[in-house]
Design an enzyme around this catalytic site. Structure first.
Site, mmCIF file in Angstrom:
data_model
loop_
_atom_site.group_PDB
_atom_site.id
_atom_site.type_symbol
_atom_site.label_atom_id
_atom_site.label_comp_id
_atom_site.label_asym_id
_atom_site.label_seq_id
_atom_site.Cartn_x
_atom_site.Cartn_y
_atom_site.Cartn_z
ATOM 1 N N SER A 45 0.801 -1.221 0.000
ATOM 2 C CA SER A 45 0.000 0.000 0.000
ATOM 3 C C SER A 45 0.838 1.277 0.000
ATOM 4 O O SER A 45 0.320 2.352 -0.296
ATOM 5 C CB SER A 45 -0.952 0.014 1.200
ATOM 6 O OG SER A 45 -0.235 0.157 2.414
ATOM 7 N N LYS A 122 0.843 4.642 6.903
ATOM 8 C CA LYS A 122 0.355 5.456 5.783
ATOM 9 C C LYS A 122 1.003 6.834 5.855
ATOM 10 O O LYS A 122 1.724 7.161 6.799
ATOM 11 C CB LYS A 122 -1.171 5.627 5.847
ATOM 12 C CG LYS A 122 -1.972 4.341 5.939
ATOM 13 C CD LYS A 122 -1.972 3.535 4.675
ATOM 14 C CE LYS A 122 -2.760 2.242 4.846
ATOM 15 N NZ LYS A 122 -2.690 1.368 3.650
#
Length: 282
Positions: A45, A122
């Protein structure tokens, strides 16, 4: 030397060994709780900033301490699942931190999922009070599109990656034949505070057009750099996304890759990526 003396010496040696192990575990526990937490990258990701198999230490001192700073110990093979809340749950609920400082837009951050408690990594793109939207795959912050410049393509070998053995996703959401190069479009994104980093694109998805989200006070908005393959704040928690992340759920900042292995095991030395050892995280 008598037999009793010999047995006494053996027990003394065992006791010293046990004490040494206990002290070492206590020191390691304090070190992990207060300073740095090891973290393996399990998914794609955050490509190409972080690759599957990258190993890093999360800087817990960067933003101060909350209940999320306490370690989780998960060893499913032997039935151990001790969560940070089991250690420090009494600190949870006030959305505050000890010696706290605010993260900066563009930081790569490890945080606990507000519902499941699992660790995520993230990039922080939305600060408290920001209006966040994605329009045709372009991030908009406070009604302004961020800078986005094409930067060629990101290519990687189509092969099984990491312990899960997943193949990378290529342009169009397809999988290249094993052994060939898998390509994605690459862009340089520049956030309003001047932080620049690469983002990837390989297809049009629902999350390319979402928002507007207004980030609540005391919360943050996170997105993966591999935009089409990231579960992040663009999807609400009730829909198995991340949603807004409270300040107290932040674990720390990721600053540098310490070690990296492209194989399914770190012991496979022929798959080590020596060019990523001590690689700074931008």
């Amino acid at each position: 030397m008598s037999e009793e003396t010999t047995e006494s010496g053996v027990w003394a040696s065992i006791k010293e060994t046990v004490k040494t192990v206990v002290y070492a575990l206590l020191i390691a526990g304090v070190f992990r709780t207060l300073f740095f937490q090891p973290f393996w990258i399990p998914s794609g990701s955050m490509k190409d900033t972080l690759l599957i198999g990258d190993f890093l230490f999360v800087n817990k001192m960067a933003y101060g301490y909350s209940y999320a700073s306490c370690p989780s110990i998960r060893l499913p093979s032997i039935g151990i699942d001790i969560d940070a809340e089991d250690f420090c749950g009494f600190l949870k609920g006030d959305n505050d931190r000890i010696l706290g400082s605010e993260p900066e837009r563009g930081d790569v951050v490890v945080f606990r999922h507000p519902v499941t408690g699992l660790d995520f990594i993230k990039r922080l793109v939305g600060m408290p009070g920001d209006r966040i939207a994605m329009i045709d795959g372009v991030l908009h912050i406070n009604d302004q599109a961020v800078g986005l410049v094409p930067d060629g393509a990101f290519g990687e070998l189509s092969e099984r990656q990491g312990p899960q053995g997943q193949f990378p996703i290529c342009m169009g959401g397809l999988r290249a034949p094993e052994g060939e190069i898998c390509y994605k479009e690459k862009y340089i994104e520049t956030l309003p505070n001047g932080v620049s980093h690469s983002v990837l694109n390989f297809m049009t998805r629902e999350t390319d057009n979402v928002g507007v989200f207004t980030v609540p006070e005391g919360h943050y908005f996170f997105m993966g750099d591999n935009r089409d393959n990231s579960t992040d704040s663009r999807v609400a928690q009730e829909n198995r996304g991340v949603g807004f992340v409270p300040y107290e759920d932040i674990v720390g900042r990721a600053d540098r890759v310490m070690f990296s292995s492209a194989g399914r095991s770190m012991l496979a030395f022929w798959t080590w990526r020596s060019d990523r050892f001590f690689h700074p995280i931008d």
